[in-house]
Design an enzyme around this catalytic site. Structure first.
Site, PDB file in Angstrom:
ATOM      1  N   LYS A   2       0.848  -1.180   0.000  1.00 22.06           N
ATOM      2  CA  LYS A   2       0.000   0.000   0.000  1.00 22.06           C
ATOM      3  C   LYS A   2       0.891   1.240   0.000  1.00 22.06           C
ATOM      4  O   LYS A   2       1.919   1.280   0.690  1.00 22.06           O
ATOM      5  CB  LYS A   2      -0.901  -0.021   1.237  1.00 22.06           C
ATOM      6  CG  LYS A   2      -1.880   1.151   1.338  1.00 22.06           C
ATOM      7  CD  LYS A   2      -2.790   0.994   2.553  1.00 22.06           C
ATOM      8  CE  LYS A   2      -3.754   2.155   2.704  1.00 22.06           C
ATOM      9  NZ  LYS A   2      -4.663   1.979   3.858  1.00 22.06           N
ATOM     10  N   SER A  48      -9.526   2.312   3.007  1.00 21.39           N
ATOM     11  CA  SER A  48      -8.636   3.024   2.110  1.00 21.39           C
ATOM     12  C   SER A  48      -7.678   2.105   1.358  1.00 21.39           C
ATOM     13  O   SER A  48      -7.009   2.546   0.428  1.00 21.39           O
ATOM     14  CB  SER A  48      -7.817   4.035   2.932  1.00 21.39           C
ATOM     15  OG  SER A  48      -6.997   3.358   3.892  1.00 21.39           O
ATOM     16  N   SER A  68      -9.924  -0.172   7.339  1.00 22.56           N
ATOM     17  CA  SER A  68      -9.416  -0.059   5.975  1.00 22.56           C
ATOM     18  C   SER A  68      -8.691  -1.280   5.436  1.00 22.56           C
ATOM     19  O   SER A  68      -8.263  -1.287   4.289  1.00 22.56           O
ATOM     20  CB  SER A  68      -8.503   1.165   5.859  1.00 22.56           C
ATOM     21  OG  SER A  68      -9.272   2.343   5.948  1.00 22.56           O
TER      22      SER A  68
END
Length: 500
Positions: A83, A166, A190
């Site tokens: 990420k 996210s 998330s």
């Protein structure tokens, strides 16, 4: 290596890839090349924001050398992706924001370094909501690979829908078989929410289990790194490598030794007490999600587990509490982005204050600005006691509710989100609709508990539904065991979107 094997590489999980590499069925270079080709072939999903083929193949060649020398790590040669909230030396680190456009870190985040030490090969960086703020991955300000402008990540099960946020790019990369496993971060859900929406497995460990060093901060008392993969077995392998104390560099790191989370995966769950909170099954939960969750709970009963009714009475308060505490911490953390040392700086300004104002106005997106303003407000003189202090008191009560519940059960189960993934743009200019989607994940985050999402079936439009499992502190092994046993009895985690 045969063409058949090449085509099947993306259908292998982490443990299968690791075994194939050790047995010399294929090389780390071949695996890396295969997944890089997959990432490029499916750029339309917007999952990757950075690739560096030379770096990836150099890491793969080094992995092959260690495999040949017999000094391989547990994940030697297995391709993974990170990420874009984790800083990396060899790839840009932007946190999905214009504010960090072009930023190249001089060091790797601890989680990135630990996975590299275990032998993992980095494919690239994955799209995320700006500074990890969002429930839909529609807030990224960075152009994905193959795009000329910022674009939302698309759910591979239905490209007109959001992947969840996210960590949306992370979830999509696994679901679309662009990477066998990825890292994500979970502040209020998330990891779990996008895992649910994309039909994969994801786990957030106990707060402090994985180092936050090198993880670009959103809310320091909530942010936690975790792995996302297709199965609990694969998540256990990654989590074993990611966790461990980092006391010299992260003041929130726990002095708890690393653990082999794979050791108890196959233990019996006969007699396991699974708490079912009444508050997770009330108004707002759609019938299709409820049906899938109920069916998964019935599977647990067949495996010998017992369902125990429990109550988490302050569940509804988790949203206002979270959206006071998280923005307060964000407003403090993001004050460092002022155009002075690194990142974006406005071109035209008259003095230092004007530079600050213009830099932050240009560099931050709407959602980030919204949270900074809320945070600054609740921390300001005259409002700190009325809002922030009260929210912290209720946070403690929410944590106490969980401890009371765990007197009667070993794990807690329920839905991850009230609905399946919604259509891109559906929530438009209504941030509250996004916030409400986190109602079931926020309580566990506020308490710092480990939680995970396990594929549990499909709802409206054939879209995935995740079952949330929450454990008490340091009970990751029990969570992964329960998830693995469910996955041995069902095949939802093996199903993949069509056309890929």
């Amino acid at each position: 290596m045969s063409t058949t094997t090449t085509q099947a590489l993306h259908d292998l999980g982490v443990s299968e890839l690791a075994a194939g590499l050790r047995d010399k069925q294929f090389s780390a270079v071949e695996a890396a090349q295969h997944f890089l080709a997959r990432a490029k072939a499916h750029q339309n999903l917007g999952a990757f924001v950075a690739l560096n083929e030379d770096t990836t193949l150099a890491q793969a060649r080094a992995a092959d050398a260690r495999l040949a020398a017999g000094t391989a790590g547990a994940l030697e040669g297995v391709p993974i992706a990170h990420k874009d909230i984790f800083v990396t030396r060899d790839f840009p680190s932007t946190a999905g924001s214009r504010m960090l456009a072009g930023y190249q870190s001089p060091f790797d985040a601890t989680v990135v370094a630990k996975l590299a030490d275990a032998g993992a090969v980095t494919l690239g960086k994955l799209n995320c909501d700006e500074f990890a703020m969002g429930s839909a991955n529609e807030n990224s300000a960075v152009a994905p690979v193959g795009f000329d402008a910022p674009a939302p990540v698309r759910n591979p099960w239905d490209t007109s829908r959001i992947p969840g946020g996210s960590s949306g790019g992370s979830a999509v990369a696994v679901a679309a078989r662009l990477a066998p496993a990825v890292t994500g971060t979970d502040t209020g859900g998330s990891i779990r929410q996008p895992a649910s929406f994309c039909g994969i497995t994801g786990i957030k460990p106990t707060y402090g289990r994985a180092s936050r060093y090198g993880m670009i901060a959103f809310a320091s008392s909530l942010d936690q790194a975790g792995p996302m993969a297709r199965s609990a077995e694969d998540c256990a392998l990654l989590l074993s490598a990611m966790c461990g104390p980092d006391l010299d560099r992260d003041s929130t790191s726990l002095d708890v030794p690393a653990e082999n989370f794979s050791a108890k995966l196959n233990d019996s769950i006969d007699g396991l007490r699974i708490g079912i909170p009444a508050e997770f099954f009330g108004e707002g939960l759609t019938p299709d999600v409820r049906a899938a969750v109920d069916a998964a709970l019935k599977e647990y009963e067949k495996l010998g587990a017992k369902l125990v009714p429990i109550s988490l009475p302050r569940t509804q308060l988790s949203i206002p509490v979270y959206y006071i505490i998280a923005p307060a911490e964000a407003s403090s953390n993001l004050s460092r982005f002022d155009g002075v040392k690194f990142g974006h700086r406005a071109k035209d300004y008259t003095d230092l204050v004007d530079m600050y104002k213009k830099t932050r106005a240009e560099g931050f997106g709407d959602e980030v600005k919204r949270r900074i303003m809320i945070g600054a407000y609740v921390l300001s003189h005259g409002y700190y006691d009325a809002y922030y202090l009260q929210a912290q008191k209720i946070r403690r009560m929410i944590a106490d509710d969980f401890q009371n519940a765990f007197k009667d059960c070993d794990l807690i189960a329920g839905p991850v989100a009230p609905t399946v993934a919604w259509k891109l743009g559906d929530h438009g200019n209504d941030p509250l609709a996004d916030y409400l989607a986190d109602i079931f994940t926020l309580p566990g985050s506020l308490a710092g508990l480990p939680g995970m999402s396990v594929p549990a079936g499909f709802g409206e439009g054939g879209l995935p539904v995740g079952l949330q499992l929450i454990g008490n502190y340091f009970q990751e092994a029990r969570l992964l065991n329960a998830a693995h046993r469910l996955q041995q009895a069902t095949d939802f985690h093996l199903r993949q979107p069509g056309g890929l």
